[in-house]
Write an enzyme that holds these catalytic residues in place. Structure first.
Site, mmCIF file in Angstrom:
data_model
loop_
_atom_site.group_PDB
_atom_site.id
_atom_site.type_symbol
_atom_site.label_atom_id
_atom_site.label_comp_id
_atom_site.label_asym_id
_atom_site.label_seq_id
_atom_site.Cartn_x
_atom_site.Cartn_y
_atom_site.Cartn_z
ATOM 1 N N HIS A 23 0.836 -1.203 0.000
ATOM 2 C CA HIS A 23 0.000 0.000 0.000
ATOM 3 C C HIS A 23 0.875 1.260 0.000
ATOM 4 C CE1 HIS A 23 -3.939 -1.971 1.151
ATOM 5 N NE2 HIS A 23 -3.062 -2.947 1.275
ATOM 6 N N ASP A 131 -6.103 5.596 2.190
ATOM 7 C CA ASP A 131 -6.313 4.180 1.895
ATOM 8 C C ASP A 131 -7.733 3.737 2.262
ATOM 9 O OD1 ASP A 131 -4.034 1.794 1.503
ATOM 10 O OD2 ASP A 131 -6.007 1.142 2.210
ATOM 11 N N ALA A 357 14.261 -7.649 -2.649
ATOM 12 C CA ALA A 357 14.920 -7.451 -3.951
ATOM 13 C C ALA A 357 14.539 -6.093 -4.530
ATOM 14 C CB ALA A 357 14.450 -8.532 -4.913
ATOM 15 N N GLN A 359 12.954 -4.958 -7.000
ATOM 16 C CA GLN A 359 12.128 -5.623 -8.023
ATOM 17 C C GLN A 359 12.036 -4.858 -9.348
ATOM 18 O OE1 GLN A 359 8.692 -7.965 -6.984
ATOM 19 N NE2 GLN A 359 7.395 -6.705 -8.251
ATOM 20 N N HIS A 374 2.926 -13.635 -7.680
ATOM 21 C CA HIS A 374 1.686 -13.978 -6.969
ATOM 22 C C HIS A 374 0.529 -13.106 -7.454
ATOM 23 C CE1 HIS A 374 2.885 -10.297 -5.103
ATOM 24 N NE2 HIS A 374 1.923 -10.309 -4.214
ATOM 25 N N TRP A 377 -1.239 -6.581 -7.250
ATOM 26 C CA TRP A 377 -1.478 -5.626 -8.336
ATOM 27 C C TRP A 377 -0.233 -4.795 -8.663
ATOM 28 C CZ3 TRP A 377 -3.779 -5.464 -12.546
ATOM 29 C CH2 TRP A 377 -3.937 -4.275 -13.270
ATOM 30 N N ASN A 378 0.542 -4.422 -7.630
ATOM 31 C CA ASN A 378 1.758 -3.647 -7.924
ATOM 32 C C ASN A 378 2.710 -4.457 -8.784
ATOM 33 O OD1 ASN A 378 1.298 -1.213 -6.259
ATOM 34 N ND2 ASN A 378 1.322 -2.700 -4.583
ATOM 35 N N SER A 379 2.918 -5.706 -8.396
ATOM 36 C CA SER A 379 3.849 -6.555 -9.151
ATOM 37 C C SER A 379 3.348 -6.757 -10.573
ATOM 38 C CB SER A 379 4.017 -7.916 -8.462
ATOM 39 O OG SER A 379 4.626 -7.729 -7.205
ATOM 40 N N ALA A 397 -5.905 -12.412 -1.298
ATOM 41 C CA ALA A 397 -6.396 -11.057 -1.623
ATOM 42 C C ALA A 397 -7.171 -11.098 -2.941
ATOM 43 C CB ALA A 397 -5.249 -10.051 -1.635
ATOM 44 N N GLU A 398 -6.948 -10.103 -3.837
ATOM 45 C CA GLU A 398 -7.693 -10.106 -5.111
ATOM 46 C C GLU A 398 -6.802 -10.646 -6.234
ATOM 47 O OE1 GLU A 398 -5.576 -7.946 -4.514
ATOM 48 O OE2 GLU A 398 -5.362 -6.647 -6.243
HETATM 49 N N1 UDP Z 1 8.722 -5.582 -3.639
HETATM 50 C C1 UDP Z 1 10.063 -5.313 -3.827
HETATM 51 N N2 UDP Z 1 10.956 -6.250 -3.443
HETATM 52 C C2 UDP Z 1 10.609 -7.426 -2.875
HETATM 53 C C3 UDP Z 1 9.232 -7.693 -2.693
HETATM 54 C C4 UDP Z 1 8.320 -6.757 -3.091
HETATM 55 O O1 UDP Z 1 10.432 -4.240 -4.351
HETATM 56 O O2 UDP Z 1 11.479 -8.229 -2.562
HETATM 57 C C5 UDP Z 1 7.736 -4.551 -4.015
HETATM 58 C C6 UDP Z 1 7.150 -4.783 -5.395
HETATM 59 O O3 UDP Z 1 7.949 -4.142 -6.378
HETATM 60 C C7 UDP Z 1 5.771 -4.166 -5.252
HETATM 61 C C8 UDP Z 1 5.420 -4.391 -3.790
HETATM 62 O O4 UDP Z 1 6.652 -4.624 -3.123
HETATM 63 O O5 UDP Z 1 5.827 -2.782 -5.515
HETATM 64 C C9 UDP Z 1 4.513 -5.584 -3.576
HETATM 65 O O6 UDP Z 1 3.223 -5.227 -3.905
HETATM 66 P P1 UDP Z 1 2.206 -6.252 -4.550
HETATM 67 O O7 UDP Z 1 0.921 -5.527 -4.736
HETATM 68 O O8 UDP Z 1 2.769 -6.846 -5.770
HETATM 69 O O9 UDP Z 1 2.079 -7.425 -3.518
HETATM 70 P P2 UDP Z 1 1.799 -7.511 -1.934
HETATM 71 O O10 UDP Z 1 3.105 -7.482 -1.275
HETATM 72 O O11 UDP Z 1 0.933 -6.333 -1.576
HETATM 73 O O12 UDP Z 1 1.121 -8.823 -1.807
#
Ligand code: UDP
Length: 487
Positions: A23, A131, A357, A359, A374, A377-379, A397-398
């Site tokens: 978030h 949020d 990481a 990412q 997984h 939504w961000n990924s 989640a969704e």
């Molecule tokens: N992320 C990252 N490194 C990691 C794990 C996650 O930078 O090792 C970041 C990823 O780029 C994304 C966020 O954390 O921006 C994860 O958000 P996402 O909605 O994908 O999944 P959530 O963690 O909320 O299940």
């Protein structure tokens, strides 16, 4: 065109992300985006979450942006949480979801209402971008006649599905959890099973969880509209449906991660990376373009040892190069699950990152050919922005909705076949299914087709946030509307 800062001297938007990295990361990007358009932005967070955002904020300030942090104490102990538990990430878990702790975390979040109201009186912002989980914010916003924008970190498709579920409850009309159904009044005949939906939607009797869903819905209806990390071209049918058929206001301003252009910006999202970025980049530089599978499951997924072993066997069997992120703090007894000799056998082929990481930096490297995700939504959106196809592995989640968008609508992904929504631990997937999905995404004609579709989407994503692009225009539009309603 940028909104002129002289015409609009100090539009002030207050951002309050929920305290979880999934978030906070996109909301901080959003605050940067607003600040880049001459808006004063303030991000509200708690003391122990400041280090996750302070470097980014400092760098933005040094670039001349009007961006600030305000700190509110998080009443964790009062809510029954351990001292210092200020982020979803720090909720103690021992392989599995800790519902009691999560409930306490939400209780603590509810206790923000009063201090937040005081903050509003002090700061007098023109808009609240808060949020969805802070349901009380819509009432405060209305009390002070400040527009409250909702953010929940999801796609337009998810918003459309939520509306359908609220109105029609199709998941309760099937005979079994595994019987597929279509969401009524959602374009594209999106099919799912009840087993793939969040438990909050599958319960018949009223309880704490179902009451939360009602509260989110009420807050949504009282809000000024949604701000969505997405772009029009990605899910046009769902943007149009949400706005024109469901009839609610929403603005798409993403992919917000694309506001991070410099290496340092990409490195500073969320936690500090557990790998030296130079080591990571030179490892990637040594690989052929599109030859590496990046494997990362976000911040909350917590696979058990047996599942991690299965991934290890599968990825080795594919023969592909890989970067695999394993959450150190989550997977205890690490060496127990890693197949004997795995690291020696995959030396040069694989890079394991234990912890966090960078990412976006990795996804953007030309050596990366696909992302096993997984479907957070961000990924998902970061992968789309990088123009890459995905191996989809939704967990909770969704994420099952996002998988549908990727595999069925956009056709840029292959699923590993998870059938059940299981909070944090996931539905167990056997090695053969993982191996097959990785091979399908990396090799062959179908892989080429998905890759070229993903590449085209990546280009659209970049255009969307450039001057004149769909998200660029939507953000301008929103800023203009907010400016014109100031007294
Ligand atoms: N992320 C990252 N490194 C990691 C794990 C996650 O930078 O090792 C970041 C990823 O780029 C994304 C966020 O954390 O921006 C994860 O958000 P996402 O909605 O994908 O999944 P959530 O963690 O909320 O299940």
């Amino acid at each position: 065109m940028d909104v002129d800062a002289t015409e609009n001297p100090k539009l002030h938007v207050l951002f309050f992300p929920f305290m979880g990295h999934g978030h906070m990361i996109p909301m901080v990007d959003m605050a940067k985006l607003f600040a880049m358009r001459g808006v004063k932005t303030t991000i509200v967070t708690t003391p122990l979450n400041v280090p996750f955002i302070s470097t980014t904020i400092e760098r933005s300030k040094n670039s001349g942006f009007d961006i600030h942090i305000k700190v509110l104490n998080f009443p964790c102990v009062e809510a029954g949480l351990p001292e210092g538990c200020e982020n979803l990430d720090s909720i103690p878990s021992s392989q599995g979801v800790n519902l009691d702790m999560i409930a306490k975390f939400f209780k603590a979040a509810d206790m923000f209402e009063q201090p937040f109201e005081q903050l509003i009186q002090e700061c007098k912002p023109d808009c609240l971008l808060v949020d969805m989980f802070f349901t009380w914010a819509s009432d405060i916003a209305n009390k002070y006649d400040i527009p409250r924008l909702m953010f929940n970190g999801c796609s337009f498709l998810s918003l459309c599905i939520s509306d359908s579920v609220n109105l029609y409850e199709p998941q309760k009309k099937v005979k079994s959890g595994s019987e597929p159904f279509v969401f009524p009044n959602v374009p594209g005949d999106i099919k799912l099973t009840r087993d793939q939906m969040a438990v909050i939607f599958t319960q018949n009797e009223e309880n704490e969880l179902t009451r939360s869903v009602k509260k989110w819905r009420e807050a949504e209806l009282k809000s000024y509209g949604f701000i969505v990390n997405s772009f029009y071209e990605l899910e046009a049918a769902y943007v149009d449906h949400y706005r024109n058929v469901i009839g609610r206001k929403a603005w798409h301003v993403g992919p917000v991660s694309l506001c991070n252009r410099a290496i340092e910006d990409k490195l500073d999202r969320g936690k500090k990376p557990s790998v030296d970025e130079q080591k990571c980049l030179s490892w990637l530089d040594s690989k052929q373009p599109k030859s590496v599978v990046f494997i990362c499951f976000g911040t909350a997924v917590d696979f058990n040892a047996a599942q991690l072993t299965e991934i290890a066997f599968a990825i080795e069997a594919t023969g592909q190069h890989f970067i695999w992120v394993v959450k150190k703090e989550k997977s205890n007894n690490e060496e127990d699950w890693l197949p004997e000799g795995f690291e020696e056998r995959t030396e040069g082929k694989g890079l394991m990152i234990r912890g966090w990481a960078p990412q976006v930096l990795i996804l953007d490297h030309e050596a990366v050919g696909a992302f096993m995700t997984h479907c957070g939504w961000n990924s998902t959106l970061e992968c789309v922005s990088a123009g890459l196809p995905m191996v989809t592995w939704p967990v909770f989640a969704e994420q099952f909705y996002n998988e549908k968008l990727v595999t069925d609508v956009l056709k840029i992904g292959v699923g590993v076949g998870t059938k059940k929504w299981k909070e944090v631990v996931g539905d167990f997937v056997k090695r053969d299914a993982i191996e097959k999905a990785v091979k399908e995404i990396m090799v062959g004609e179908k892989a080429e087709e998905m890759r070229s579709r993903a590449k085209a989407l990546g280009e659209m994503a970049k255009r969307a946030v450039e001057e004149g692009g769909s998200s660029f225009r939507d953000l301008n539009d929103l800023i203009q509307q907010l400016s014109s309603r100031r007294r």
